[in-house]
Design a protein around this motif. Structure first.
Motif, PDB file in Angstrom:
ATOM      1  N   THR A   1      12.911 -18.113  -3.459  1.00  0.00           N
ATOM      2  CA  THR A   1      11.700 -18.351  -2.677  1.00  0.00           C
ATOM      3  C   THR A   1      11.916 -19.499  -1.706  1.00  0.00           C
ATOM      4  N   GLN A   2      12.623 -20.523  -2.154  1.00  0.00           N
ATOM      5  CA  GLN A   2      12.884 -21.661  -1.276  1.00  0.00           C
ATOM      6  C   GLN A   2      13.705 -21.239  -0.064  1.00  0.00           C
ATOM      7  N   VAL A   3      14.632 -20.320  -0.263  1.00  0.00           N
ATOM      8  CA  VAL A   3      15.501 -19.876   0.833  1.00  0.00           C
ATOM      9  C   VAL A   3      14.811 -18.813   1.690  1.00  0.00           C
ATOM     10  N   ALA A   4      14.263 -17.788   1.050  1.00  0.00           N
ATOM     11  CA  ALA A   4      13.725 -16.637   1.776  1.00  0.00           C
ATOM     12  C   ALA A   4      12.270 -16.820   2.201  1.00  0.00           C
ATOM     13  N   GLY A   5      11.513 -17.622   1.513  1.00  0.00           N
ATOM     14  CA  GLY A   5      10.105 -17.808   1.843  1.00  0.00           C
ATOM     15  C   GLY A   5       9.220 -16.743   1.219  1.00  0.00           C
ATOM     16  N   TYR A   6       7.980 -16.717   1.634  1.00  0.00           N
ATOM     17  CA  TYR A   6       6.968 -15.817   1.079  1.00  0.00           C
ATOM     18  C   TYR A   6       6.620 -14.700   2.054  1.00  0.00           C
ATOM     19  N   SER A   7       6.519 -13.507   1.523  1.00  0.00           N
ATOM     20  CA  SER A   7       5.888 -12.391   2.215  1.00  0.00           C
ATOM     21  C   SER A   7       4.836 -11.881   1.234  1.00  0.00           C
ATOM     22  N   ALA A   8       3.599 -11.920   1.637  1.00  0.00           N
ATOM     23  CA  ALA A   8       2.510 -11.594   0.718  1.00  0.00           C
ATOM     24  C   ALA A   8       1.741 -10.375   1.196  1.00  0.00           C
ATOM     25  N   ILE A   9       1.246  -9.629   0.218  1.00  0.00           N
ATOM     26  CA  ILE A   9       0.313  -8.543   0.487  1.00  0.00           C
ATOM     27  C   ILE A   9      -0.983  -8.929  -0.194  1.00  0.00           C
ATOM     28  N   ILE A  10      -2.044  -8.993   0.581  1.00  0.00           N
ATOM     29  CA  ILE A  10      -3.372  -9.280   0.029  1.00  0.00           C
ATOM     30  C   ILE A  10      -4.184  -8.008   0.139  1.00  0.00           C
ATOM     31  N   ASP A  11      -4.470  -7.441  -0.999  1.00  0.00           N
ATOM     32  CA  ASP A  11      -5.199  -6.171  -1.071  1.00  0.00           C
ATOM     33  C   ASP A  11      -6.673  -6.484  -1.313  1.00  0.00           C
ATOM     34  N   VAL A  12      -7.499  -6.307  -0.291  1.00  0.00           N
ATOM     35  CA  VAL A  12      -8.913  -6.647  -0.420  1.00  0.00           C
ATOM     36  C   VAL A  12      -9.790  -5.437  -0.731  1.00  0.00           C
ATOM     37  N   ARG A  13      -9.151  -4.332  -1.087  1.00  0.00           N
ATOM     38  CA  ARG A  13      -9.938  -3.179  -1.519  1.00  0.00           C
ATOM     39  C   ARG A  13     -10.680  -3.571  -2.794  1.00  0.00           C
ATOM     40  N   GLY A  14     -11.930  -3.194  -2.885  1.00  0.00           N
ATOM     41  CA  GLY A  14     -12.730  -3.518  -4.062  1.00  0.00           C
ATOM     42  C   GLY A  14     -13.523  -4.805  -3.935  1.00  0.00           C
TER      43      GLY A  14
END
Length: 164
Positions: free
Chosen positions: A34-47
């Motif tokens: 994570t320190q090297v590659a970083g974050y890619s996030a999916i935020i699912d707001v269904r519901g």
């Protein structure tokens, strides 16, 4: 994967939710990948329902954005929002230039229900079936177990910081 619709704000208030998110973020940043590659996030707001939206105040939105953008040393590569209602997407498009850094503005993607558009950024080979991926059903039991191993440490950390 984040499913806000599964959160019951009547059982878990904003402060506890923020603490849990902070604990998960601190735990994740300790991983060298994570320190090297970083974050890619999916935020699912269904519901997400009205009981969630009433907590989506300007103060709470700014708290989340400020804490992630200015207070946490994560490298954010992309934040992909799935299932955002069109009326909220219009409001978001009018507001985000005033609350996000230019760098973060270029890394947030609103996909609505268009999962093919998500696949332009993330290969289906790394996604669970809930996002038309090839990995089968989403299962974060290994992550949950990993977090629970650090629970005593996290509870101790709650003693530090500012008090109201």
């Amino acid at each position: 994967m984040n499913v806000p619709g599964m959160w019951d704000p009547e059982k878990v208030d904003r402060d506890l939710l923020m603490w849990v998110i902070t604990h998960c973020m601190i735990h994740s940043i300790e991983d060298e990948a994570t320190q090297v590659a970083g974050y890619s996030a999916i935020i699912d707001v269904r519901g997400v329902s009205n009981k969630h939206l009433k907590l989506l105040t300007i103060e709470n939105i700014l708290l989340i954005i400020h804490s992630t953008q200015h207070c946490f040393p994560g490298r954010y590569k992309g934040v992909h929002v799935i299932g955002m209602p069109k009326f909220f997407a219009y409001a978001w498009n009018m507001c985000y230039p005033f609350i996000l850094s230019y760098k973060m503005q270029k890394r947030i993607f609103i996909h609505g229900e268009n999962l093919k558009n998500l696949h332009k950024y993330m290969s289906p080979s790394i996604l669970p079936q809930e996002f038309n991926g090839e990995l089968g059903p989403f299962d974060n039991s290994w992550w949950h177990a990993s977090i629970l191993k650090r629970n005593d440490w996290a509870l101790e950390q709650r003693l530090y910081g500012y008090k109201k």
